[in-house]
Design an enzyme around this catalytic site. Structure first.
Site, PDB file in Angstrom:
ATOM      1  N   TYR A 145     -13.222  16.799 -17.648  1.00 44.16           N
ATOM      2  CA  TYR A 145     -13.776  15.452 -17.684  1.00 44.16           C
ATOM      3  C   TYR A 145     -14.967  15.391 -16.713  1.00 44.16           C
ATOM      4  O   TYR A 145     -14.820  15.676 -15.527  1.00 44.16           O
ATOM      5  CB  TYR A 145     -12.693  14.429 -17.307  1.00 44.16           C
ATOM      6  CG  TYR A 145     -13.256  13.070 -17.023  1.00 44.16           C
ATOM      7  CD1 TYR A 145     -13.936  12.367 -18.016  1.00 44.16           C
ATOM      8  CD2 TYR A 145     -13.155  12.501 -15.769  1.00 44.16           C
ATOM      9  CE1 TYR A 145     -14.484  11.131 -17.752  1.00 44.16           C
ATOM     10  CE2 TYR A 145     -13.702  11.257 -15.500  1.00 44.16           C
ATOM     11  CZ  TYR A 145     -14.368  10.584 -16.500  1.00 44.16           C
ATOM     12  OH  TYR A 145     -14.927   9.368 -16.233  1.00 44.16           O
ATOM     13  N   ARG A 186       0.836  -1.213   0.000  1.00 43.00           N
ATOM     14  CA  ARG A 186       0.000   0.000   0.000  1.00 43.00           C
ATOM     15  C   ARG A 186       0.870   1.262   0.000  1.00 43.00           C
ATOM     16  O   ARG A 186       0.444   2.338  -0.391  1.00 43.00           O
ATOM     17  CB  ARG A 186      -0.979  -0.003   1.179  1.00 43.00           C
ATOM     18  CG  ARG A 186      -1.934   1.191   1.178  1.00 43.00           C
ATOM     19  CD  ARG A 186      -3.244   0.935   1.923  1.00 43.00           C
ATOM     20  NE  ARG A 186      -3.058   0.295   3.193  1.00 43.00           N
ATOM     21  CZ  ARG A 186      -2.640   0.904   4.311  1.00 43.00           C
ATOM     22  NH1 ARG A 186      -2.389   2.199   4.295  1.00 43.00           N
ATOM     23  NH2 ARG A 186      -2.502   0.228   5.431  1.00 43.00           N
ATOM     24  N   ASP A 218      -4.734  18.757 -15.692  1.00 42.49           N
ATOM     25  CA  ASP A 218      -5.004  17.424 -16.229  1.00 42.49           C
ATOM     26  C   ASP A 218      -4.516  17.437 -17.681  1.00 42.49           C
ATOM     27  O   ASP A 218      -5.108  18.082 -18.542  1.00 42.49           O
ATOM     28  CB  ASP A 218      -6.505  17.110 -16.132  1.00 42.49           C
ATOM     29  CG  ASP A 218      -6.847  15.716 -16.657  1.00 42.49           C
ATOM     30  OD1 ASP A 218      -6.063  15.168 -17.453  1.00 42.49           O
ATOM     31  OD2 ASP A 218      -7.919  15.195 -16.279  1.00 42.49           O
ATOM     32  N   LYS A 278      -5.253   6.026 -19.992  1.00 44.71           N
ATOM     33  CA  LYS A 278      -5.377   6.416 -21.403  1.00 44.71           C
ATOM     34  C   LYS A 278      -4.027   6.239 -22.109  1.00 44.71           C
ATOM     35  O   LYS A 278      -3.522   5.143 -22.169  1.00 44.71           O
ATOM     36  CB  LYS A 278      -5.901   7.849 -21.486  1.00 44.71           C
ATOM     37  CG  LYS A 278      -7.036   8.166 -20.507  1.00 44.71           C
ATOM     38  CD  LYS A 278      -8.261   7.300 -20.701  1.00 44.71           C
ATOM     39  CE  LYS A 278      -9.371   7.771 -19.782  1.00 44.71           C
ATOM     40  NZ  LYS A 278     -10.445   6.831 -19.606  1.00 44.71           N
TER      41      LYS A 278
HETATM   42  C1  LIG Z   1      -9.274  13.795 -19.154  1.00 42.01           C
HETATM   43  C2  LIG Z   1      -9.595  12.743 -18.133  1.00 42.01           C
HETATM   44  N1  LIG Z   1      -9.208  12.926 -16.859  1.00 42.01           N
HETATM   45  C3  LIG Z   1      -9.495  12.011 -15.906  1.00 42.01           C
HETATM   46  C4  LIG Z   1     -10.187  10.868 -16.199  1.00 42.01           C
HETATM   47  C5  LIG Z   1     -10.477   9.864 -15.106  1.00 42.01           C
HETATM   48  O1  LIG Z   1      -9.542   8.829 -15.217  1.00 42.01           O
HETATM   49  P1  LIG Z   1      -9.839   7.316 -14.749  1.00 42.01           P
HETATM   50  O2  LIG Z   1     -10.946   6.790 -15.589  1.00 42.01           O
HETATM   51  O3  LIG Z   1      -8.516   6.651 -14.971  1.00 42.01           O
HETATM   52  O4  LIG Z   1     -10.211   7.385 -13.296  1.00 42.01           O
HETATM   53  C6  LIG Z   1     -10.608  10.628 -17.493  1.00 42.01           C
HETATM   54  C7  LIG Z   1     -11.382   9.403 -17.837  1.00 42.01           C
HETATM   55  O5  LIG Z   1     -11.957   9.289 -18.891  1.00 42.01           O
HETATM   56  C8  LIG Z   1     -10.300  11.591 -18.493  1.00 42.01           C
HETATM   57  O6  LIG Z   1     -10.684  11.427 -19.771  1.00 42.01           O
END
Ligand SMILES: Cc1ncc(COP(=O)(O)O)c(C=O)c1O
Length: 383
Positions: free
Chosen positions: A105, A53, A177, A202
């Site tokens: 997102y 962990r 992000d 991704k």
């Molecule tokens: C731009 C973006 N940030 C964050 C996330 C969240 O990531 P996760 O699905 O790995 O939790 C996503 C998911 O689609 C995303 O497209």
């Protein structure tokens, strides 16, 4: 592991920081699924790991590589992208203000709208492409500015350097992000951001077989230690196998992202001229409102993500998503296989998105096959 500062990021990624197994010479690290690590005769830990962990060999390796690729003082991996974003927000204190781009997102925005009021955080959702809205939201100070660029799924472009300057003047940290851009095309820490975040699910992993999140920081300061503590405290650590797979995925990151970016630009330019396509949202197109900023802050391409709006509303949007043969109708993005998605169906009626919007995640297939697939699907729509 080599720490040669003169090596280019694609070299560091391809060789996973020049990993060679000391005992066997293996060029691929061994996988250690063990959750616990025995102490020595003096009851001291034998290596860096004690309990999974807190981390483990694969986690340490992938974090070291990510920190180098982002040019940061450190990196942390998490069990998902959302877990990594939440760890940053949970490092704030009740009463703190969080200024956030509204078109991020949607899953994260939904969580923020639920979490912030319950934990006494002052959440200000704004359009961060509008400098006046950012100035107003920062009036009186803030603790954190959160943005996403290019932002999913409208692919708006936020000027990281300009927002970083304003955030700093207001006493706030800036977190970006950068999932859609990856360190291949954009390095937010060099543009003044304090923290860069990725859904490593991704592009970083790139093979649609790992759920993971990652953060990198400009400074390993007290705030960063709180973020680390949040990961350990709630047990949001990435598993050993996932970390091992993520390291493997990162070895081809530069090839994958550059290929997908070039194909996305090709598709965007061709779709823009198609009579059944009303609008193409892609920062690489000169007509895109964020193109000039994207040219300044992105290097080597504009990413593999684009959205299109088709003539004929919801029925046409859904019709297109159902008629492709190469593009797979599935959620997520950044994998080697191309995906198409009708976002409104996924986000629900409360979504701010138009009914006719389709999100395309461009993979590494032959560009001609992808174009032909979209053209045949568009042809099948009612005139
Ligand atoms: C731009 C973006 N940030 C964050 C996330 C969240 O990531 P996760 O699905 O790995 O939790 C996503 C998911 O689609 C995303 O497209």
């Amino acid at each position: 592991m080599s720490q040669d500062n003169d090596l280019k990021p694609e070299t560091l990624a391809a060789q996973a920081l020049h990993f060679l197994d000391a005992e066997t010479g293996a060029v691929v690290p061994p996988l250690h699924p063990s959750t616990t690590f025995a102490r020595d005769a003096d009851y001291a830990p034998r290596g860096a790991s004690t309990y999974s962990r807190y981390g483990g060999p694969a986690v340490d390796q992938v974090e070291a590589l990510l920190a180098r690729l982002e040019g940061g003082a450190g990196a942390l991996v998490f069990a998902s992208g959302l877990a990594s974003s939440a760890a940053v927000v949970m490092a704030l204190k009740p009463g703190d203000r969080l200024v956030c781009h509204a078109h991020i997102y949607w899953g994260f925005r939904e969580w923020l709208e639920d979490f912030c009021p319950r934990f006494g955080l002052d959440l200000r959702l704004i359009d961060m492409t509008d400098a006046a809205q950012l100035d107003a939201a920062l009036e009186g100070g803030a603790a954190l500015v959160w943005t996403e660029t290019p932002s999913n799924p409208l692919w708006e472009v936020i000027d990281i350097a300009a927002v970083a300057e304003k955030a700093r003047a207001a006493g706030a940290r800036l977190a970006v992000d950068s999932t859609a851009a990856t360190p291949v095309l954009q390095r937010p820490l060099e543009l003044g951001a304090d923290i860069v975040m990725h859904s490593a699910t991704k592009y970083l992993n790139g093979h649609s077989d790992v759920l993971a999140g990652a953060l990198a920081t400009r400074q390993a300061d007290d705030f960063w230690q709180r973020v680390r503590f949040n990961r350990t405290g709630v047990g949001a650590m990435l598993g050993a196998f996932e970390a091992w797979l993520l390291l493997r995925g990162l070895r081809t990151l530069y090839l994958r992202v550059r290929h997908a970016s070039a194909t996305a630009l090709f598709l965007a330019s061709r779709l823009q001229r198609h009579p059944k396509v009303q609008q193409v949202l892609y920062p690489g197109l000169p007509e895109h409102p964020g193109h000039e900023i994207a040219c300044r802050q992105m290097d080597g391409g504009f990413g593999g993500m684009l959205s299109i709006r088709v003539a004929g509303g919801r029925a046409a949007g859904l019709g297109l998503a159902k008629s492709t043969r190469v593009f797979v109708p599935a959620t997520s993005l950044g994998g080697v296989e191309s995906l198409i998605e009708h976002r409104k169906t996924i986000e629900g009626e409360a979504s701010i998105l138009p009914d006719d919007l389709l999100r395309l995640s461009v993979g590494i297939e032959h560009p001609g096959d992808l174009l032909a697939d979209l053209e045949q699907a568009l042809e099948r729509l009612a005139p």
